[in-house]
Write an enzyme that holds these catalytic residues in place. Structure first.
Site, short mmCIF file in Angstrom:
data_model
loop_
_atom_site.label_atom_id
_atom_site.label_comp_id
_atom_site.label_asym_id
_atom_site.label_seq_id
_atom_site.Cartn_x
_atom_site.Cartn_y
_atom_site.Cartn_z
N TYR A 240 0.87 -1.18 0.00
CA TYR A 240 0.00 0.00 0.00
C TYR A 240 0.90 1.23 0.00
CZ TYR A 240 -4.16 -2.81 0.93
OH TYR A 240 -5.20 -3.72 0.84
N HIS A 422 -17.37 -1.74 3.61
CA HIS A 422 -16.03 -1.88 4.22
C HIS A 422 -16.09 -2.77 5.45
CE1 HIS A 422 -11.90 -0.76 5.24
NE2 HIS A 422 -12.32 -0.61 6.49
#
Length: 621
Positions: A240, A422
């Site tokens: 990431y 999420h």
């Protein structure tokens, strides 16, 4: 030549009979698996009764890191069918394409292209719990056309959303885990194939998409690119990468009306997903940063850049706002700083690859009628909510109560046009439903094959209008079979969340509408379970909630009582303004919403009768 011998015993005759019978069965089974029962690709001609969808296909995604396979598709909601086009760059002896619950090679719904050494064939199949492949007795993949072109071999076929075959995958709203495999040797029989012994992979897509054309962009539209600064992709499977970008000085208020991905050519199979976050407007300055989002030395202010502006995942199309709404950017109420986050998926551990991928924002200074807003639904990020260990399925509900919507929404309500679901690693499904007057009215968004590794903003096929006094219930499904300790709510990837970021208009001051179980009732639970387990000296008040969960002896009874507590005990409502302050009112010890009528599941053509959308049913008392 004499066939019978007068001295032949009854035992010999019996052996000969059963040998012949077994041979006949082998021949019959071979003929069932033999190429004569499959669709021979070389002799295939276009089926005029199967009209082709408009070409080129609007949705497409590369399946493997080498881009040897590319899947494109189109949707017929009228016929409840998906048309698929599989491009094979370098066809050897065949390919496997399939769908399974979470990308497993076992118990998967498959379609297989294979050759026997001289001919090629195409057939509906399935894999068992060990990966062995068998032909399906009910053939539901309809091969329309097979074409060899200069850039590869193309297969065009279709399949219904639902086939009513228990071995087939139900194609529905939400994430679809596509599995694929390459055949490097010919197969005399499909029974020879075991998916665990060939080169395979998995890709996630949103297969069912809105079928409405995108709105036209205004003539004065401008663009702002938020891109990775020529990053050298680490030779690790998962990275990431975070980058801080400033908005232009003194940028006035504009409306974002569309955004799209910008992917560095050649990196289409490595750039997995991208998000752009706006930093808190309270921050006057955010340090420059370009590096791993997981670096412990990164500036702490990056954690204050959490307001989602854009989200893209592999296979997603450009995102358009409704014609009368736009997302504000710039102006005195916005931050001057954006955080770009790019997820690189590099399973081949490639090194030396450069990347400048990101998001291109299309914005206009001609403000639209409404500001679009983003609101959080679900559960508060708190360890008060937890999932017991060793659970195959455990549910948690987050409420946006009627009292909060009555307090915060305008008289005409709001219109939800997109959402982003999420959870963290234990999440398996998310569903948000609109309840009015105690009745489930419609599903806002649902994904029962959800993966935390595939998160994108999903445009709804139909906008949902939420009125004051309506209730929004977000239900998350979890699996903790691989965990020996309880999983509490929180920000860590090993902790859990249950969130639906809804995109709506007109924008209100309501930014967060979430809940958690009342802390006082949770303490009563701890006290009861400790006494039940023989721990008379409860130290509940001396430990934090996480420690209290961890000290329990987790068994079926302990988990069932916790589930009952969550579904019946009063809850604390977080009805928060954009300033992070609660709206005026009493928000503790709120009653759980009563739902008396539930939506039934959709009907499909294979079930008989016309297909229909979900409609309310009242349970029998």
């Amino acid at each position: 030549m004499r066939f019978f011998n007068k001295n032949l015993r009854l035992q010999d005759v019996t052996i000969m009979y059963f040998t012949a019978l077994a041979t006949l069965m082998v021949i019959l089974m071979s003929s069932y698996q033999a190429p004569t029962t499959a669709v021979e690709v070389s002799s295939l001609k276009t089926n005029p009764s199967s009209p082709l969808p408009p070409l080129p296909m609007p949705f497409r995604v590369p399946l493997d890191p080498h881009r040897e396979l590319q899947l494109a598709w189109n949707i017929s909601y009228a016929n409840q069918e998906v048309y698929m086009e599989l491009k094979i760059t370098n066809l050897r002896h065949g390919v496997v394409l399939g769908m399974s619950d979470r990308g497993e090679l076992t118990n998967a719904d498959l379609v297989v292209l294979w050759d026997s050494g001289s001919k090629s064939f195409f057939k509906d199949a399935w894999s068992d719990s060990e990966g062995h492949v068998s032909l399906d007795s009910q053939q539901d993949y309809d091969l329309i056309k097979a074409t060899q072109k200069p850039d590869g071999f193309y297969l065009l076929f279709k399949r219904p959303f639902s086939t009513c075959d228990p071995r087939d995958y139900l194609i529905e709203e939400g994430t679809v885990h596509i599995i694929y495999g390459f055949l490097d040797q010919p197969l005399a029989s499909l029974n020879q194939l075991n998916l665990t012994r060939i080169r395979t992979g998995v890709q996630r897509v949103l297969m069912l998409r809105p079928d409405t054309p995108p709105p036209t962009l205004p003539p004065d539209v401008r663009t702002l690119e938020v891109l990775s600064p020529n990053v050298i992709i680490p030779n690790e499977e998962t990275t990431y990468w975070c980058f801080i970008q400033k908005l232009p000085e003194n940028m006035p208020k504009n409306h974002i009306v569309m955004y799209e991905s910008v992917i560095t050519p050649g990196n289409e199979a490595i750039v997995h997903h991208i998000e752009v976050f706006e930093c808190s407007p309270d921050l006057r300055n955010v340090p420059e940063y370009s590096g791993s989002c997981d670096d412990k030395m990164k500036p702490g202010k990056l954690n204050s850049c959490r307001h989602v502006l854009a989200a893209w995942a592999m296979g997603a199309e450009a995102f358009y706002y409704p014609p009368d709404a736009g997302l504000p950017i710039g102006g005195p109420d916005s931050s001057r700083f954006l955080r770009l986050e790019v997820h690189y998926h590099n399973p081949l551990l490639l090194s030396g690859w450069h990347d400048s991928s990101g998001i291109r924002l299309h914005y206009t200074p001609s403000l639209r009628k409404y500001d679009a807003g983003i609101m959080e639904l679900g559960l508060v990020y708190t360890p008060i909510m937890a999932i017991p260990p060793k659970q195959h399925t455990f549910y948690l509900n987050g409420y946006c109560s009627s009292k909060c919507t009555q307090t915060a929404l305008p008289p005409g309500g709001i219109n939800i046009f997109a959402s982003q679901l999420h959870t963290h690693l234990a999440g398996r499904g998310v569903r948000t439903v609109l309840v009015r007057g105690g009745k489930e009215l419609e599903v806002v968004q649902e994904d029962q094959h959800f993966s935390t590794h595939y998160q994108t903003i999903r445009v709804l096929r139909k906008m949902v209008n939420v009125q004051p006094s309506d209730v929004l219930i977000t239900k998350c499904t979890y699996n903790t079979e691989d965990r020996s300790k309880p999983t509490v709510g929180g920000f860590s990837i090993m902790e859990e969340m249950c969130v639906n970021y809804i995109h709506y208009y007109p924008r209100t001051q309501l930014e967060l509408c979430k809940s958690h179980v009342d802390p006082g009732y949770l303490q009563k639970y701890f006290s009861f379970i400790n006494r039940f387990q023989g721990n008379d000296q409860c130290v509940c008040g001396e430990l934090n909630v996480t420690e209290q969960y961890s000290q329990l002896q987790w068994d079926t009874f302990t988990g069932e009582v916790l589930d009952s507590l969550y579904n019946t005990a009063p809850f604390s409502m977080h009805c928060n303004q954009s300033t992070a302050r609660l709206f005026p009112g009493e928000w503790d010890k709120q009653p759980v919403p009563v739902v008396t009528s539930f939506l039934e599941k959709p009907h499909y053509p294979c079930e008989g009768g016309a297909s229909s959308s979900s409609r309310p049913i009242t349970p029998t008392v």
